[in-house]
Enzyme design. Structure first.
Site, PDB file in Angstrom:
ATOM      1  N   ASP A   9       0.803  -1.225   0.000  1.00 11.08           N
ATOM      2  CA  ASP A   9       0.000   0.000   0.000  1.00 11.08           C
ATOM      3  C   ASP A   9       0.835   1.273   0.000  1.00 11.08           C
ATOM      4  O   ASP A   9       0.453   2.274   0.584  1.00 11.08           O
ATOM      5  CB  ASP A   9      -0.964   0.017   1.202  1.00 11.08           C
ATOM      6  CG  ASP A   9      -1.735  -1.271   1.283  1.00 11.08           C
ATOM      7  OD1 ASP A   9      -2.232  -1.703   0.228  1.00 11.08           O
ATOM      8  OD2 ASP A   9      -1.823  -1.853   2.362  1.00 11.08           O
ATOM      9  N   GLY A  19       0.865   1.386  -7.504  1.00 15.01           N
ATOM     10  CA  GLY A  19      -0.015   1.476  -8.673  1.00 15.01           C
ATOM     11  C   GLY A  19       0.214   2.765  -9.433  1.00 15.01           C
ATOM     12  O   GLY A  19       0.424   2.768 -10.647  1.00 15.01           O
ATOM     13  N   ALA A  77      -3.786  -8.269  -3.672  1.00 18.78           N
ATOM     14  CA  ALA A  77      -3.262  -6.914  -3.831  1.00 18.78           C
ATOM     15  C   ALA A  77      -4.358  -5.979  -4.332  1.00 18.78           C
ATOM     16  O   ALA A  77      -5.392  -6.416  -4.809  1.00 18.78           O
ATOM     17  CB  ALA A  77      -2.113  -6.919  -4.829  1.00 18.78           C
ATOM     18  N   HIS A 105      -4.285  -2.258  -6.581  1.00 22.40           N
ATOM     19  CA  HIS A 105      -3.510  -1.169  -7.156  1.00 22.40           C
ATOM     20  C   HIS A 105      -4.477  -0.122  -7.658  1.00 22.40           C
ATOM     21  O   HIS A 105      -5.338  -0.423  -8.475  1.00 22.40           O
ATOM     22  CB  HIS A 105      -2.652  -1.664  -8.318  1.00 22.40           C
ATOM     23  CG  HIS A 105      -1.665  -2.700  -7.907  1.00 22.40           C
ATOM     24  ND1 HIS A 105      -0.542  -2.391  -7.189  1.00 22.40           N
ATOM     25  CD2 HIS A 105      -1.636  -4.034  -8.084  1.00 22.40           C
ATOM     26  CE1 HIS A 105       0.134  -3.496  -6.950  1.00 22.40           C
ATOM     27  NE2 HIS A 105      -0.510  -4.504  -7.483  1.00 22.40           N
ATOM     28  N   GLN A 137       2.154  -6.860  -2.839  1.00 18.58           N
ATOM     29  CA  GLN A 137       2.494  -6.861  -1.414  1.00 18.58           C
ATOM     30  C   GLN A 137       3.796  -6.059  -1.283  1.00 18.58           C
ATOM     31  O   GLN A 137       3.886  -5.022  -1.884  1.00 18.58           O
ATOM     32  CB  GLN A 137       2.587  -8.288  -0.847  1.00 18.58           C
ATOM     33  CG  GLN A 137       1.231  -8.964  -0.735  1.00 18.58           C
ATOM     34  CD  GLN A 137       0.714  -9.474  -2.064  1.00 18.58           C
ATOM     35  OE1 GLN A 137       1.426 -10.129  -2.793  1.00 18.58           O
ATOM     36  NE2 GLN A 137      -0.522  -9.180  -2.406  1.00 18.58           N
ATOM     37  N   GLY A 175     -11.086  -2.927   2.286  1.00 20.02           N
ATOM     38  CA  GLY A 175     -11.711  -1.795   2.966  1.00 20.02           C
ATOM     39  C   GLY A 175     -11.273  -1.634   4.411  1.00 20.02           C
ATOM     40  O   GLY A 175     -11.764  -0.768   5.133  1.00 20.02           O
ATOM     41  N   LYS A 200       3.396  10.340  -1.058  1.00 17.04           N
ATOM     42  CA  LYS A 200       2.485  10.881  -0.045  1.00 17.04           C
ATOM     43  C   LYS A 200       3.140  11.890   0.896  1.00 17.04           C
ATOM     44  O   LYS A 200       2.767  11.966   2.072  1.00 17.04           O
ATOM     45  CB  LYS A 200       1.835   9.732   0.737  1.00 17.04           C
ATOM     46  CG  LYS A 200       0.764   9.005  -0.086  1.00 17.04           C
ATOM     47  CD  LYS A 200      -0.131   8.183   0.799  1.00 17.04           C
ATOM     48  CE  LYS A 200      -1.456   7.848   0.130  1.00 17.04           C
ATOM     49  NZ  LYS A 200      -2.329   7.011   0.932  1.00 17.04           N
ATOM     50  N   ASP A 213       2.558  14.825   0.767  1.00 15.07           N
ATOM     51  CA  ASP A 213       1.477  15.792   1.017  1.00 15.07           C
ATOM     52  C   ASP A 213       0.661  15.457   2.261  1.00 15.07           C
ATOM     53  O   ASP A 213       0.069  16.342   2.877  1.00 15.07           O
ATOM     54  CB  ASP A 213       0.553  15.874  -0.210  1.00 15.07           C
ATOM     55  CG  ASP A 213       0.049  14.509  -0.659  1.00 15.07           C
ATOM     56  OD1 ASP A 213       0.895  13.598  -0.806  1.00 15.07           O
ATOM     57  OD2 ASP A 213      -1.169  14.338  -0.859  1.00 15.07           O
ATOM     58  N   SER A 267       6.334  11.838  -5.132  1.00 17.23           N
ATOM     59  CA  SER A 267       4.928  11.988  -5.506  1.00 17.23           C
ATOM     60  C   SER A 267       4.229  12.771  -4.404  1.00 17.23           C
ATOM     61  O   SER A 267       4.260  12.377  -3.245  1.00 17.23           O
ATOM     62  CB  SER A 267       4.309  10.601  -5.672  1.00 17.23           C
ATOM     63  OG  SER A 267       2.915  10.691  -5.586  1.00 17.23           O
TER      64      SER A 267
END
Ligand code: IMP
Ligand code: MG
Length: 407
Positions: free
Chosen positions: A12, A16, A38, A40, A218, A295, A324, A326, A396
């Site tokens: 995670d 992706g 997984a 993505h 993974q 979820g 991430k 941000d 990113s």
């Protein structure tokens, strides 16, 4: 050019998006391990897509291959094919290796049973992945190429594999599980058109000088051997496994290691850098840390640099991709683990699994940043680079496809 994209933490990390970003320079997109455990996700325009076993290249109309070290659930994969077709993507780009082992419906039920009743809960995704890999090892598994057999022959193999899973715990459900064969069979028949011989395909790509990008699922800390066993997935997530999945020995031109500025974990197992409740909740909400496949809310922790450095070594990472940043925009302070305290002394090596329970993190603390242009973020990145000896080549700073800074 041959590249591979890997997660360096517990999954995670946003592989992706990265695979999607990097694919602009590649022709072929290959998934080399795992299955639909997984998830993505990729944002194209303002639409978000999520796939599970499908290689990310499908969203850029690249040649896609599910290679031989994966396991595949024919029912779930047919659903993925329907999903991408409904969204206007081209299924004729898909190929599935003939030696891919199959997840049968009963593998999911067995996974569910074990998760419910075992004393040590692994927190699996309940997709039957571990049990399908186990049956591959025990040599009961059906494989993709069995689609060439008659329905009767396939059924015999199916029942044989089912019986190998017989257990008093779920004896009563056994007859029902036999009835799921027809759906399984129909989906397998539908997938026949996508089957290929991986050796033939891969050699052709090499001969044609195609640029090939492998994509792991993974992540390194969930690797069957190198992760925190038994709280791991059941395949090898390391770069090296990409070679086995296509049966070819090559050198990677690029090994892209993706990591988040923080760590998340779903499922169970040790998590030394877990945040306290306030930051855990805040980070989960801002970072939208809920599983794509299940979820489930993900637990959030600070970046563990000892683990990150080890993941770089295990895979031979050439380029780090940090994602991430941000999520931490506006955080006053940011922590990263650079040691573990075992009650007596600080250790700086990667611990044995049995030691983890006793450990407390030792943090290096950094000033937070306002946005990705802030020099405080630069300082944080410089520290990571000198700690791991690998350059952070990509940053990113938003979920959008284009928002990647090449450094
Ligand atoms: P399994 O792969 O479903 O057998 O689950 C084994 C462990 O790997 C559990 O802790 C899962 O939560 C974890 N896991 C499997 N796939 C992923 C993933 O894509 N992201 C994060 N964790 C995963
Ligand atoms: Mg995921």
């Amino acid at each position: 050019m041959i590249g591979v994209v890997l997660g360096l933490q517990y999954g995670d990390q946003g592989k992706g998006k990265f695979v999607d970003y990097l694919l602009k320079d590649y022709d072929v997109s290959i998934r080399f391990n795992g299955a639909n455990n997984a998830g993505h996700s990729v944002e194209v325009g303002n639409k978000k897509y999520a796939v599970h076993l499908m290689p990310s290249g499908i969203f850029r109309n690249k040649q896609c291959l599910v290679a031989n070290e994966c396991v595949l659930d024919p029912i779930a994969f047919c659903e993925e094919i329907d999903y991408i077709k409904q969204n206007g993507f081209d299924d004729s780009k898909i190929k599935i290796g003939s030696r891919v082992s199959l997840i049968c419906p009963f593998h999911k039920h067995v996974d569910e049973y074990f998760e419910q009743t075992s004393e040590v809960k692994l927190g699996t995704t309940r997709r039957g992945v571990g049990h399908a890999y186990a049956d591959k090892m025990r040599r009961f598994a059906l494989r993709m190429q069995d689609c060439l057999l008659t329905k009767q022959q396939i059924n015999t193999k199916y029942i044989n594999c089912l019986q190998a899973n017989e257990n008093n715990m779920f004896k009563n459900d056994f007859e029902n599980w036999k009835n799921e064969f027809d759906l399984f069979f129909n989906c397998l028949m539908r997938l026949k058109q996508y089957m290929c011989d991986v050796t033939d395909c891969f050699h052709k790509y090499i001969k044609q000088n195609k640029n090939i990008l492998f994509q792991g699922a993974q992540s390194t800390q969930l690797d069957l051997t190198w992760g925190e066993y038994p709280f791991v997935t059941s395949s090898s997530c390391l770069a090296q496994n990409a070679m086995l999945s296509v049966g070819f020995r090559f050198n990677f031109d690029k090994v892209y290691g993706v990591f988040k500025v923080y760590t998340t974990r779903v499922g169970t197992g040790p998590f030394v850098t877990a945040m306290d409740e306030q930051w855990d909740n805040k980070t989960r909400e801002i970072g939208k840390e809920y599983g794509v496949t299940t979820g489930r809310p993900r637990k959030c922790g600070w970046l563990d640099l000892i683990a990150l450095k080890r993941s770089c070594l295990l895979n031979g990472v050439t380029d780090l991709c940090m994602v991430k940043s941000d999520v931490f925009d506006g955080y006053p302070l940011v922590h990263a683990c650079t040691g573990y305290y075992n009650g007596q002394k600080v250790i700086e090596h990667y611990p044995y699994t049995s030691e983890f329970e006793e450990l407390q993190p030792v943090y290096s603390t950094f000033l937070g940043w306002e946005n990705y242009k802030d020099k405080n973020l630069d300082n944080f990145i410089s520290f990571i680079q000198s700690y791991t000896n690998v350059n952070v080549k990509y940053l990113s700073y938003s979920p959008n496809r284009e928002d990647v800074l090449e450094r």
